[in-house]
Design an enzyme around this catalytic site. Structure first.
Site, PDB file in Angstrom:
ATOM      1  N   PRO A  58       7.944  11.308   1.093  1.00 50.78           N
ATOM      2  CA  PRO A  58       8.892  11.986   1.987  1.00 50.78           C
ATOM      3  C   PRO A  58       8.301  13.263   2.595  1.00 50.78           C
ATOM      4  CG  PRO A  58      10.017  11.228   0.006  1.00 50.78           C
ATOM      5  CD  PRO A  58       8.562  10.933  -0.198  1.00 50.78           C
ATOM      6  N   GLN A  80       4.253  -5.748  46.698  1.00 49.81           N
ATOM      7  CA  GLN A  80       3.083  -4.977  46.272  1.00 49.81           C
ATOM      8  C   GLN A  80       3.377  -4.055  45.092  1.00 49.81           C
ATOM      9  OE1 GLN A  80       1.537  -3.337  49.946  1.00 49.81           O
ATOM     10  NE2 GLN A  80       0.080  -5.025  50.097  1.00 49.81           N
ATOM     11  N   GLY A 115      17.673  -6.191  34.168  1.00 52.15           N
ATOM     12  CA  GLY A 115      18.673  -6.137  33.077  1.00 52.15           C
ATOM     13  C   GLY A 115      18.361  -7.112  31.959  1.00 52.15           C
ATOM     14  N   PHE A 124       0.878  -1.179   0.000  1.00 52.80           N
ATOM     15  CA  PHE A 124       0.000   0.000   0.000  1.00 52.80           C
ATOM     16  C   PHE A 124       0.908   1.220   0.000  1.00 52.80           C
ATOM     17  CE2 PHE A 124      -2.487   3.110   2.535  1.00 52.80           C
ATOM     18  CZ  PHE A 124      -3.774   2.984   2.011  1.00 52.80           C
ATOM     19  N   GLU A 162      -0.286   4.394   9.897  1.00 53.29           N
ATOM     20  CA  GLU A 162      -1.755   4.497   9.713  1.00 53.29           C
ATOM     21  C   GLU A 162      -2.364   5.609  10.582  1.00 53.29           C
ATOM     22  OE1 GLU A 162      -4.139   0.937   9.113  1.00 53.29           O
ATOM     23  OE2 GLU A 162      -2.295  -0.133   8.598  1.00 53.29           O
ATOM     24  N   ASP A 209     -10.260   3.170   7.299  1.00 50.40           N
ATOM     25  CA  ASP A 209     -11.369   3.061   8.250  1.00 50.40           C
ATOM     26  C   ASP A 209     -11.561   1.603   8.710  1.00 50.40           C
ATOM     27  OD1 ASP A 209     -13.444   4.842   9.447  1.00 50.40           O
ATOM     28  OD2 ASP A 209     -14.796   3.311   8.638  1.00 50.40           O
ATOM     29  N   GLU A 243      -1.114  11.614  17.502  1.00 47.64           N
ATOM     30  CA  GLU A 243      -1.588  13.007  17.479  1.00 47.64           C
ATOM     31  C   GLU A 243      -2.736  13.137  16.479  1.00 47.64           C
ATOM     32  OE1 GLU A 243       1.621  12.087  17.343  1.00 47.64           O
ATOM     33  OE2 GLU A 243       2.239  12.767  19.328  1.00 47.64           O
ATOM     34  N   TRP A 265       8.455   4.622   3.124  1.00 51.23           N
ATOM     35  CA  TRP A 265       7.958   3.774   4.213  1.00 51.23           C
ATOM     36  C   TRP A 265       7.094   2.643   3.681  1.00 51.23           C
ATOM     37  CZ3 TRP A 265      10.682   5.208   8.073  1.00 51.23           C
ATOM     38  CH2 TRP A 265      10.886   6.560   8.354  1.00 51.23           C
ATOM     39  N   THR A 315      -0.654   8.897  13.117  1.00 54.21           N
ATOM     40  CA  THR A 315       0.037   8.970  14.406  1.00 54.21           C
ATOM     41  C   THR A 315      -0.980   9.170  15.540  1.00 54.21           C
ATOM     42  OG1 THR A 315       0.228  11.373  14.306  1.00 54.21           O
ATOM     43  CG2 THR A 315       2.026  10.107  13.307  1.00 54.21           C
TER      44      THR A 315
HETATM   45  C1  LIG Z   1       7.238   0.993  10.222  1.00 51.62           C
HETATM   46  C2  LIG Z   1       6.413   1.850   9.328  1.00 51.62           C
HETATM   47  C3  LIG Z   1       5.697   1.270   8.288  1.00 51.62           C
HETATM   48  C4  LIG Z   1       4.948   2.066   7.416  1.00 51.62           C
HETATM   49  N1  LIG Z   1       4.308   1.473   6.360  1.00 51.62           N
HETATM   50  C5  LIG Z   1       3.674   2.257   5.444  1.00 51.62           C
HETATM   51  C6  LIG Z   1       3.090   1.678   4.278  1.00 51.62           C
HETATM   52  O1  LIG Z   1       3.106   0.466   4.077  1.00 51.62           O
HETATM   53  N2  LIG Z   1       2.513   2.505   3.382  1.00 51.62           N
HETATM   54  C7  LIG Z   1       2.454   3.855   3.548  1.00 51.62           C
HETATM   55  O2  LIG Z   1       1.904   4.536   2.699  1.00 51.62           O
HETATM   56  N3  LIG Z   1       2.999   4.435   4.658  1.00 51.62           N
HETATM   57  C8  LIG Z   1       3.600   3.673   5.606  1.00 51.62           C
HETATM   58  N4  LIG Z   1       4.172   4.241   6.725  1.00 51.62           N
HETATM   59  C9  LIG Z   1       4.165   5.703   6.850  1.00 51.62           C
HETATM   60  C10 LIG Z   1       3.312   6.222   7.997  1.00 51.62           C
HETATM   61  O3  LIG Z   1       1.954   6.092   7.704  1.00 51.62           O
HETATM   62  C11 LIG Z   1       3.758   7.677   8.257  1.00 51.62           C
HETATM   63  O4  LIG Z   1       5.050   7.602   8.835  1.00 51.62           O
HETATM   64  C12 LIG Z   1       2.815   8.402   9.192  1.00 51.62           C
HETATM   65  O5  LIG Z   1       1.598   8.686   8.550  1.00 51.62           O
HETATM   66  C13 LIG Z   1       3.415   9.723   9.708  1.00 51.62           C
HETATM   67  O6  LIG Z   1       3.914  10.502   8.662  1.00 51.62           O
HETATM   68  P1  LIG Z   1       5.398  11.112   8.745  1.00 51.62           P
HETATM   69  O7  LIG Z   1       6.336  10.007   9.082  1.00 51.62           O
HETATM   70  O8  LIG Z   1       5.634  11.852   7.484  1.00 51.62           O
HETATM   71  O9  LIG Z   1       5.363  12.104   9.979  1.00 51.62           O
HETATM   72  P2  LIG Z   1       4.862  13.628   9.953  1.00 51.62           P
HETATM   73  O10 LIG Z   1       3.552  13.705   9.265  1.00 51.62           O
HETATM   74  O11 LIG Z   1       5.958  14.493   9.465  1.00 51.62           O
HETATM   75  O12 LIG Z   1       4.627  13.892  11.511  1.00 51.62           O
HETATM   76  C14 LIG Z   1       5.720  14.223  12.395  1.00 51.62           C
HETATM   77  C15 LIG Z   1       5.140  14.497  13.776  1.00 51.62           C
HETATM   78  O13 LIG Z   1       4.266  15.629  13.688  1.00 51.62           O
HETATM   79  C16 LIG Z   1       3.008  15.287  14.243  1.00 51.62           C
HETATM   80  N5  LIG Z   1       1.943  16.017  13.565  1.00 51.62           N
HETATM   81  C17 LIG Z   1       1.598  15.995  12.250  1.00 51.62           C
HETATM   82  N6  LIG Z   1       0.544  16.787  12.028  1.00 51.62           N
HETATM   83  C18 LIG Z   1       0.191  17.318  13.220  1.00 51.62           C
HETATM   84  C19 LIG Z   1      -0.826  18.221  13.653  1.00 51.62           C
HETATM   85  N7  LIG Z   1      -1.720  18.703  12.789  1.00 51.62           N
HETATM   86  N8  LIG Z   1      -0.880  18.548  14.964  1.00 51.62           N
HETATM   87  C20 LIG Z   1       0.011  18.055  15.839  1.00 51.62           C
HETATM   88  N9  LIG Z   1       0.993  17.196  15.501  1.00 51.62           N
HETATM   89  C21 LIG Z   1       1.086  16.835  14.214  1.00 51.62           C
HETATM   90  C22 LIG Z   1       2.883  13.797  14.033  1.00 51.62           C
HETATM   91  O14 LIG Z   1       1.923  13.235  14.927  1.00 51.62           O
HETATM   92  C23 LIG Z   1       4.293  13.343  14.323  1.00 51.62           C
HETATM   93  O15 LIG Z   1       4.471  13.233  15.713  1.00 51.62           O
HETATM   94  C24 LIG Z   1       4.904   3.464   7.618  1.00 51.62           C
HETATM   95  C25 LIG Z   1       5.602   4.040   8.682  1.00 51.62           C
HETATM   96  C26 LIG Z   1       6.360   3.256   9.532  1.00 51.62           C
HETATM   97  C27 LIG Z   1       7.131   3.922  10.645  1.00 51.62           C
END
Ligand SMILES: Cc1cc2nc3c(=O)[nH]c(=O)nc-3n(C[C@H](O)[C@H](O)[C@H](O)COP(=O)(O)OP(=O)(O)OC[C@H]3O[C@@H](n4cnc5c(N)ncnc54)[C@H](O)[C@@H]3O)c2cc1C
Length: 401
Positions: A136, A285, A347, A131, A370, A246, A374, A164, A372
């Site tokens: 970036p 406890q 440890g 998917f 899927e 969803d 936040e 990713w 974060t």
């Molecule tokens: C192990 C792994 C597997 C993945 N697999 C897939 C995959 O198969 N296919 C795919 O398409 N993607 C995949 N992803 C990508 C994943 O969905 C994204 O990493 C995720 O959506 C976050 O995007 P970003 O890394 O660009 O972080 P950013 O969007 O840059 O976010 C950085 C930080 O800012 C915070 N932030 C962002 N917007 C706001 C806001 N409005 N208010 C407050 N805080 C905010 C975020 O919560 C986060 O803490 C994968 C990621 C990982 C780590």
């Protein structure tokens, strides 16, 4: 794994049977693939293919696809699958989850021809799915994606990069989201299914994460696909992505739950056996307080996960609020439960390859992918505020003239 929760009213006898069979299969047919598998790139790829072959061969990928047109996912079975596999081996959960997510848009929005071509080999474990949504510079803010698909006669030509991407490099097909420009922002995206051997599609680099899985950045350079590769209609890509998430967001909570249950079980084994100051660790406890907090966290997470799954299956409606609550709570709680388990091991808990150390690394990404934590909080607050505004509007409407 303790399957006592199957007594809850969320499950049918078929769910119970599925859970018991999968749990037994993990013990009999996956136990030789343990958490200390070869973590090199080729080792990971080989192990994922082998897990797919075994689970698919035994029919356990059937919840990952909807083969009948107009059918719906059984979200409870998806959740049970992820929970049980995660409790056994993180990589097995990863393989199961991606067979579902990587074909979810085809199951939900694919044409008859697309369904017939892509779903059966994935169900049998002969083909691996991916998917490709994130970029970036477009993760949480999906609508800012810049990968483009431009119409050229009977084809679309895709240019850009996706990062990713789970199963990047080993998938047989990628569901790819790209800007087709019908409108600005989220309304100008479309979804395509792109075969792995399409010229112009390649792995730019492998991404090594703390719990190693096959993940890559994919490059699209004049990657030409037939217009018939589109899923849904032009401009519907955002709905395809959100409609799929969803369903699958709740299952991330289920995987977290599986990791947390395993951590609790490992911790119980340890505190009942380890002696300190002349007594079993379990008799102190402070230890019992941790065990109590872990137990409550696991049960509360399970209730939220299976509430969401049951609602989706029975009410057959979007479950945006319930799914976000389940994902947020279960992943955050699992992180705490696993941390407590590591602490109880002392440890030994941070020794590479120990079950709790592996869980400590496995859980982290679930609070990010899927959506974060936040983003889940923003979604939940928005849904609650929307509901309350509607209630206010309704109240005003019913006021006497
Ligand atoms: C192990 C792994 C597997 C993945 N697999 C897939 C995959 O198969 N296919 C795919 O398409 N993607 C995949 N992803 C990508 C994943 O969905 C994204 O990493 C995720 O959506 C976050 O995007 P970003 O890394 O660009 O972080 P950013 O969007 O840059 O976010 C950085 C930080 O800012 C915070 N932030 C962002 N917007 C706001 C806001 N409005 N208010 C407050 N805080 C905010 C975020 O919560 C986060 O803490 C994968 C990621 C990982 C780590």
């Amino acid at each position: 794994m303790d399957l006592g929760f199957l007594e809850w009213p969320f499950f049918t006898p078929e769910h119970v049977d599925f859970a018991r069979r999968l749990s037994a299969f993990c013990r009999s047919d996956l136990s030789d693939i343990d958490s200390e598998h070869d973590e090199s790139e080729t080792g990971l790829d080989r192990t994922c293919r082998e897990i797919a072959r075994r689970l698919g061969g035994a029919g356990f990928f059937s919840p990952c696809v909807v083969e009948a047109p107009g059918g719906a996912f059984d979200v409870r079975r998806l959740c049970l699958g992820r929970e049980i596999l995660a409790a056994h081996l993180g990589l097995a959960d990863f393989v199961f989850a991606m067979q579902g997510l990587g074909t979810g848009p085809i199951s939900l929005f694919g044409s008859e021809a697309q369904r017939k071509r892509y779903l059966p080999p994935v169900t049998r474990g002969e083909a691996i799915a991916a998917f490709a949504l994130s970029e970036p510079n477009a993760g949480s803010d999906v609508a800012s994606m810049t990968t483009r698909a431009e119409r050229d006669g009977a084809h679309y030509v895709i240019n850009g990069a996706k990062t990713w991407i789970s199963n990047g490099g080993i998938a047989a097909h990628y569901v790819v989201f790209a800007r087709t420009g019908e409108a600005p922002g989220a309304k100008g995206l479309s979804a395509f299914v792109v075969d792995a051997d399409t010229p112009g599609l390649s792995v730019a680099e492998r991404v090594r994460v703390i719990a190693p899985h096959p993940i890559a950045t994919m490059k699209f350079e004049d990657c030409r696909v037939p217009a018939s590769a589109m899923l849904g209609n032009p401009g519907e890509g955002f709905q395809v992505a959100m409609g799929t998430l969803d369903v699958f967001r709740t299952t991330v909570g289920a995987a977290a739950l599986g990791f947390a249950r395993r951590a609790l079980r490992e911790a119980l084994g340890r505190v009942l056996e380890r002696e300190v100051f002349g007594k079993k660790l379990s008799t102190f406890q402070l230890t019992q307080a941790k065990i109590a907090d872990m137990g409550v966290g696991v049960d509360a997470a399970a209730l939220l996960v299976y509430r969401a799954a049951w609602t989706r299956d029975t009410a057959k409606r979007r479950i945006t609020r319930e799914a976000s609550m389940a994902k947020l709570y279960a992943t955050e709680t699992a992180q705490q439960v696993i941390d407590m388990a590591v602490q109880l091991f002392g440890g030994t808990g941070v020794v590479s390859g120990k079950a709790v150390e592996t869980l400590y690394r496995e859980i982290r990404a679930l609070r990010i992918y899927e959506g974060t934590s936040e983003i889940q909080r923003l979604v939940i607050a928005n849904e609650i505020l929307k509901g309350y505004s509607k209630e206010l509007r309704d109240r005003v409407r019913w006021l006497p003239a």
